[in-house]
Scaffold this motif. Structure first.
Motif, mmCIF file in Angstrom:
data_model
loop_
_atom_site.group_PDB
_atom_site.id
_atom_site.type_symbol
_atom_site.label_atom_id
_atom_site.label_comp_id
_atom_site.label_asym_id
_atom_site.label_seq_id
_atom_site.Cartn_x
_atom_site.Cartn_y
_atom_site.Cartn_z
ATOM 1 N N ILE A 288 0.835 -1.194 0.000
ATOM 2 C CA ILE A 288 0.000 0.000 0.000
ATOM 3 C C ILE A 288 0.876 1.253 0.000
ATOM 4 O O ILE A 288 0.604 2.225 -0.702
ATOM 5 C CB ILE A 288 -0.933 0.009 1.223
ATOM 6 C CG1 ILE A 288 -1.812 -1.247 1.237
ATOM 7 C CG2 ILE A 288 -1.798 1.274 1.239
ATOM 8 C CD1 ILE A 288 -2.549 -1.462 2.539
ATOM 9 N N GLU A 289 1.923 1.188 0.783
ATOM 10 C CA GLU A 289 2.812 2.342 0.914
ATOM 11 C C GLU A 289 4.197 1.827 1.287
ATOM 12 O O GLU A 289 4.334 0.847 2.028
ATOM 13 C CB GLU A 289 2.281 3.282 1.996
ATOM 14 C CG GLU A 289 2.944 4.633 2.051
ATOM 15 C CD GLU A 289 2.228 5.556 3.032
ATOM 16 O OE1 GLU A 289 2.449 6.769 2.952
ATOM 17 O OE2 GLU A 289 1.461 5.047 3.885
ATOM 18 N N SER A 290 5.231 2.468 0.766
ATOM 19 C CA SER A 290 6.580 1.999 1.027
ATOM 20 C C SER A 290 7.566 3.156 0.997
ATOM 21 O O SER A 290 7.434 4.073 0.183
ATOM 22 C CB SER A 290 6.992 0.952 -0.024
ATOM 23 O OG SER A 290 8.330 0.546 0.150
ATOM 24 N N GLU A 291 8.551 3.097 1.906
ATOM 25 C CA GLU A 291 9.684 4.010 1.852
ATOM 26 C C GLU A 291 10.952 3.223 2.117
ATOM 27 O O GLU A 291 11.034 2.469 3.094
ATOM 28 C CB GLU A 291 9.591 5.146 2.869
ATOM 29 C CG GLU A 291 10.825 6.060 2.811
ATOM 30 C CD GLU A 291 10.825 7.172 3.846
ATOM 31 O OE1 GLU A 291 10.627 8.339 3.444
ATOM 32 O OE2 GLU A 291 11.019 6.869 5.039
ATOM 33 N N THR A 292 11.929 3.375 1.229
ATOM 34 C CA THR A 292 13.244 2.782 1.437
ATOM 35 C C THR A 292 14.267 3.898 1.476
ATOM 36 O O THR A 292 14.360 4.709 0.548
ATOM 37 C CB THR A 292 13.592 1.782 0.319
ATOM 38 O OG1 THR A 292 12.625 0.725 0.310
ATOM 39 C CG2 THR A 292 14.964 1.182 0.554
ATOM 40 N N LYS A 293 15.033 3.939 2.560
ATOM 41 C CA LYS A 293 16.060 4.970 2.741
ATOM 42 C C LYS A 293 17.406 4.281 2.850
ATOM 43 O O LYS A 293 17.635 3.474 3.753
ATOM 44 C CB LYS A 293 15.777 5.795 3.999
ATOM 45 C CG LYS A 293 16.843 6.838 4.310
ATOM 46 C CD LYS A 293 16.522 7.553 5.613
ATOM 47 C CE LYS A 293 17.629 8.540 6.004
ATOM 48 N NZ LYS A 293 17.329 9.205 7.300
ATOM 49 N N SER A 294 18.307 4.596 1.908
ATOM 50 C CA SER A 294 19.652 4.023 1.909
ATOM 51 C C SER A 294 20.653 5.131 2.180
ATOM 52 O O SER A 294 20.570 6.219 1.610
ATOM 53 C CB SER A 294 19.957 3.371 0.556
ATOM 54 O OG SER A 294 19.012 2.362 0.250
ATOM 55 N N THR A 295 21.613 4.838 3.051
ATOM 56 C CA THR A 295 22.618 5.827 3.422
ATOM 57 C C THR A 295 24.014 5.250 3.224
ATOM 58 O O THR A 295 24.290 4.114 3.652
ATOM 59 C CB THR A 295 22.458 6.254 4.886
ATOM 60 O OG1 THR A 295 21.130 6.768 5.083
ATOM 61 C CG2 THR A 295 23.459 7.335 5.252
ATOM 62 N N THR A 296 24.880 6.024 2.579
ATOM 63 C CA THR A 296 26.280 5.645 2.394
ATOM 64 C C THR A 296 27.159 6.769 2.916
ATOM 65 O O THR A 296 27.008 7.918 2.510
ATOM 66 C CB THR A 296 26.600 5.392 0.913
ATOM 67 O OG1 THR A 296 25.699 4.412 0.393
ATOM 68 C CG2 THR A 296 28.025 4.888 0.750
ATOM 69 N N ARG A 297 28.046 6.432 3.831
ATOM 70 C CA ARG A 297 28.991 7.412 4.362
ATOM 71 C C ARG A 297 30.381 7.086 3.835
ATOM 72 O O ARG A 297 30.847 5.941 3.942
ATOM 73 C CB ARG A 297 29.004 7.395 5.888
ATOM 74 C CG ARG A 297 29.991 8.396 6.510
ATOM 75 C CD ARG A 297 29.913 8.361 8.028
ATOM 76 N NE ARG A 297 30.262 7.051 8.554
ATOM 77 C CZ ARG A 297 31.519 6.658 8.822
ATOM 78 N NH1 ARG A 297 32.530 7.471 8.595
ATOM 79 N NH2 ARG A 297 31.751 5.461 9.321
ATOM 80 N N LEU A 298 31.040 8.063 3.254
ATOM 81 C CA LEU A 298 32.381 7.888 2.733
ATOM 82 C C LEU A 298 33.258 9.002 3.287
ATOM 83 O O LEU A 298 33.198 10.142 2.822
ATOM 84 C CB LEU A 298 32.374 7.921 1.195
ATOM 85 C CG LEU A 298 31.474 6.854 0.548
ATOM 86 C CD1 LEU A 298 30.188 7.515 0.075
ATOM 87 C CD2 LEU A 298 32.175 6.180 -0.608
ATOM 88 N N ASN A 299 34.034 8.682 4.311
ATOM 89 C CA ASN A 299 34.848 9.671 5.019
ATOM 90 C C ASN A 299 33.970 10.828 5.485
ATOM 91 O O ASN A 299 33.033 10.631 6.231
ATOM 92 C CB ASN A 299 36.017 10.138 4.156
ATOM 93 C CG ASN A 299 37.069 9.042 4.011
ATOM 94 O OD1 ASN A 299 37.076 8.078 4.758
ATOM 95 N ND2 ASN A 299 37.954 9.190 3.053
ATOM 96 N N ALA A 300 34.202 12.047 4.991
ATOM 97 C CA ALA A 300 33.472 13.221 5.475
ATOM 98 C C ALA A 300 32.162 13.452 4.736
ATOM 99 O O ALA A 300 31.461 14.415 5.014
ATOM 100 C CB ALA A 300 34.345 14.468 5.361
ATOM 101 N N GLY A 301 31.823 12.587 3.791
ATOM 102 C CA GLY A 301 30.616 12.787 2.994
ATOM 103 C C GLY A 301 29.569 11.718 3.245
ATOM 104 O O GLY A 301 29.891 10.561 3.514
ATOM 105 N N THR A 302 28.301 12.119 3.173
ATOM 106 C CA THR A 302 27.188 11.184 3.343
ATOM 107 C C THR A 302 26.185 11.398 2.215
ATOM 108 O O THR A 302 25.795 12.532 1.924
ATOM 109 C CB THR A 302 26.480 11.394 4.693
ATOM 110 O OG1 THR A 302 27.410 11.188 5.745
ATOM 111 C CG2 THR A 302 25.319 10.407 4.845
#
Length: 316
Positions: A288-302
């Motif tokens: 019915i409803e969906s949220e996918t949140k992906s996070t990648t951190r690379l040193n000082a950056g996200t």
């Protein structure tokens, strides 16, 4: 169905290794394969990338509608057609993400697949056209992991990614909507537990799957007993993820005149994971409803990538 099998179904396209937490059941939800031939469901969809720290390219959002049609059905499989409408970019959209480039390539073009949700299997009859569409999107991107890529190296990066985007299930997961729609079908979910699972997830840089952990929880709706919420949080093993990224960079820069440029992208601190939260109809297995949140951190950056889907019951 065992709890190990349930974890496998919840983590579509992943390999379950062990189950570390379990407790008594309050209610077990079994999700049927209730999709019917001739059904068309329309979703409002969006994909957003946000970059912070030392990453460049800013934020970018694309939105549109996705029509999902069940063309044929048998006991275990469904012949599906996915059709994205023309997409709208927000005013601040600077540099699209790889997924957003993929959506742009697919917009207006029917995407046919054969899905076997309970087995986690995907087939794409027109796989070669889809592959070339994906690679065209990747080759046109001026960003890689949130940093500018010299034009001379884009071909090399595209060729390396051809080793990643090989199978139909990888393409399906890369869309951000196919795997989410089928992830719950065929599973059993215990509302009284939070399952901690050791898994191996697809390697985004090519090669063998990488070790990871997952947490799976289920909540019944308080006002509508035909709905429940499924939340799956996954996180790659940081050392394994960093090693896989380093290996990919090494293969790209080997003997290249721009070696120093890409060597600067070697990462000392890497962390990657995702959280998918879905509201699902118990009687049919439709999302019915969906949220996918992906996070990648690379040193000082996200970099954060979101995909949202919301069923539009009054739109055909």
């Amino acid at each position: 169905m065992t709890r190990e099998t349930t974890a496998y179904r919840a983590l579509i396209f992943c390999t379950t290794l062990t189950l570390s937490v379990a407790s008594a059941s309050a209610e077990v939800i079994t999700v049927p394969f209730g999709w019917a031939a001739g059904q068309t469901r329309v979703y409002q969809v969006s994909t957003r990338v946000e970059r912070a720290g030392d990453l460049t390219g800013g934020h970018c959002s694309l939105s549109g509608r996705l029509a999902v049609t069940v063309r044929q059905r048998d006991a275990t499989s469904a012949h599906m057609r996915f059709l994205l409408t023309a997409l709208k970019a927000d005013d601040r959209c600077e540099t699209p993400s790889m997924r957003q480039n993929i959506w742009t390539q697919l917009a207006g073009i029917p995407l046919d697949m054969v899905l076997q949700p309970a087995a986690g299997a995907v087939a794409i009859p027109d796989i070669e056209r889809i592959r070339e569409s994906f690679f065209s999107a990747v080759g046109g991107s001026s960003q890689w992991f949130g940093r500018p890529v010299p034009a001379a190296l884009r071909k090399d990066i595209t060729e390396q990614l051809r080793k990643v985007f090989v199978t139909a299930d990888v393409f399906a997961k890369s869309t951000g909507f196919v795997s989410d729609l089928m992830s719950a079908v065929g599973g059993e979910y215990d509302t009284s537990t939070v399952d901690q699972v050791a898994v191996s997830l697809p390697n985004p840089f090519g090669g063998a799957p990488l070790p990871a952990t997952a947490s799976i929880s289920t909540t019944l709706a308080t006002t509508n007993r035909d709905e429940f919420t499924l939340t799956i949080a996954t996180r790659y093993d940081s050392a394994a993820y960093a090693a896989a990224l380093k290996k990919m960079v090494s293969e790209i820069v080997a003997s290249k005149p721009d070696e120093a440029e890409l060597n600067s992208r070697r990462q000392d601190a890497v962390d990657a994971g995702s959280v998918m939260t879905q509201r699902i109809q118990r009687s049919t297995g439709w999302v019915i409803e969906s949220e996918t949140k992906s996070t990648t951190r690379l040193n000082a950056g996200t970099q954060t990538d979101r995909v949202n889907m919301a069923f539009l019951p009054n739109v055909k």
